[in-house]
Design a protein around this motif. Sequence first.
Motif, PDB file in Angstrom:
ATOM      1  N   GLU A 165       0.837  -1.198   0.000  1.00 25.19           N
ATOM      2  CA  GLU A 165       0.000   0.000   0.000  1.00 25.19           C
ATOM      3  C   GLU A 165       0.879   1.258   0.000  1.00 25.19           C
ATOM      4  O   GLU A 165       1.838   1.358   0.770  1.00 25.19           O
ATOM      5  N   THR A 167       1.147   5.132   0.824  1.00 25.55           N
ATOM      6  CA  THR A 167       0.484   6.134   1.653  1.00 25.55           C
ATOM      7  C   THR A 167       1.306   7.418   1.673  1.00 25.55           C
ATOM      8  O   THR A 167       2.530   7.389   1.563  1.00 25.55           O
ATOM      9  N   ALA A 186      -4.633  11.745   9.733  1.00 25.98           N
ATOM     10  CA  ALA A 186      -3.835  10.581  10.119  1.00 25.98           C
ATOM     11  C   ALA A 186      -4.625   9.595  10.971  1.00 25.98           C
ATOM     12  O   ALA A 186      -4.191   8.459  11.180  1.00 25.98           O
ATOM     13  N   TRP A 213       3.933  11.730  10.403  1.00 24.93           N
ATOM     14  CA  TRP A 213       3.299  10.417  10.578  1.00 24.93           C
ATOM     15  C   TRP A 213       3.157   9.740   9.227  1.00 24.93           C
ATOM     16  O   TRP A 213       2.841  10.384   8.221  1.00 24.93           O
ATOM     17  N   LYS A 214       3.422   8.431   9.200  1.00 30.51           N
ATOM     18  CA  LYS A 214       3.195   7.640   7.993  1.00 30.51           C
ATOM     19  C   LYS A 214       2.750   6.255   8.416  1.00 30.51           C
ATOM     20  O   LYS A 214       3.341   5.654   9.318  1.00 30.51           O
ATOM     21  N   LYS A 215       1.712   5.774   7.761  1.00 29.20           N
ATOM     22  CA  LYS A 215       1.127   4.483   8.123  1.00 29.20           C
ATOM     23  C   LYS A 215       2.166   3.369   8.027  1.00 29.20           C
ATOM     24  O   LYS A 215       2.877   3.245   7.027  1.00 29.20           O
ATOM     25  N   GLY A 216       2.244   2.576   9.097  1.00 29.94           N
ATOM     26  CA  GLY A 216       3.173   1.451   9.105  1.00 29.94           C
ATOM     27  C   GLY A 216       4.576   1.821   9.531  1.00 29.94           C
ATOM     28  O   GLY A 216       5.462   0.959   9.545  1.00 29.94           O
ATOM     29  N   HIS A 217       4.801   3.080   9.874  1.00 34.45           N
ATOM     30  CA  HIS A 217       6.123   3.542  10.287  1.00 34.45           C
ATOM     31  C   HIS A 217       6.037   4.236  11.647  1.00 34.45           C
ATOM     32  O   HIS A 217       4.975   4.695  12.053  1.00 34.45           O
TER      33      HIS A 217
END
Length: 226
Positions: A165, A167, A186, A213-217
Motif C-alpha cells: 500500500e 500512503t 492521520a 506520521w506515515k502508516k506502518g512507520h
Amino acid sequence: MRLGTITIEMIIGFFALFFLTKLLGKTQLSQLTPFDFISALILGELVGNAMYDPDVHIWMILFAISVWGVLMYSLEMLTQKSMTLRKVLEGSPSIIVRNGVIDRKQLKKNKLDINQLQDLIRQKGHFSMREIEYAILETNGSISVLPKSNVQPVTRKDLKLHEVEVTLPVTLILDGKIIHDNLKTAGVDEEWLRAQLLKRKINSAQDVLYAEWKKGHELLVMKEKD
C-alpha cells in the motif's frame, strides 16, 4: 505626501496582483509558458510604471490590472475549450530524441542546440545520450526523458514482489505547532501525539521542529536545536 501615495499604490498593487494570480490558477507558476512569462512582465511593468508616475492615480492601476486580468482569464477559458487556440498560444510538445536518435529538425525548430539539450538531459540525472530513448521538450521549456530499458530503475513488479500500500506522509507538528487538521487525516488525536512525544522525553510540542506520521512507520520527530 508623494512617499505616502507610493506606499498606498504599492500596497494596492500588491494585493491586486496577488488576487489576479489566485484567479488565474497555479498553472501560472508550475507551467510557465512563453506567453505567461510575457504576461507577467507586462503586469509588473503596468504596476511599476504607474506607481512612480505622479499623473497616474490608484484607480488607473486597478483598471489596468483588471483589464489585463480579464484578457488573461478569457484566454485561459478559451484555451481550455479550443485545441487549436491552445496550440497557437501555448505551443505543443516536441520529440527531440526519438528511438535514441536526436532529431535535428526539432532542435532547429525549437531554437535548441546540442549543449542546451545535454544540459537539460543532465538535469534529469542522465549524463550520456546513449541512455536516452525518448526526450520530449515540453511547452514550458522543460524536458521529459524516457531512458532506455537497461538504465531504468528496477520496480517491485520486475522483482515479482507483492504490491504494498502506498500512503502519503502527514505532517503533525511544524515549527513547534500541532496541525490539528492533519491529526484527523492521520486518524490520531492530540493525546496520542503527546504520548508519543513523552516516549522520546519531549514534554511539549513547542520543542519539536518537525513531526511526520506515515502508516506502518514510527513517528518521525525532529527536535528544535538548542
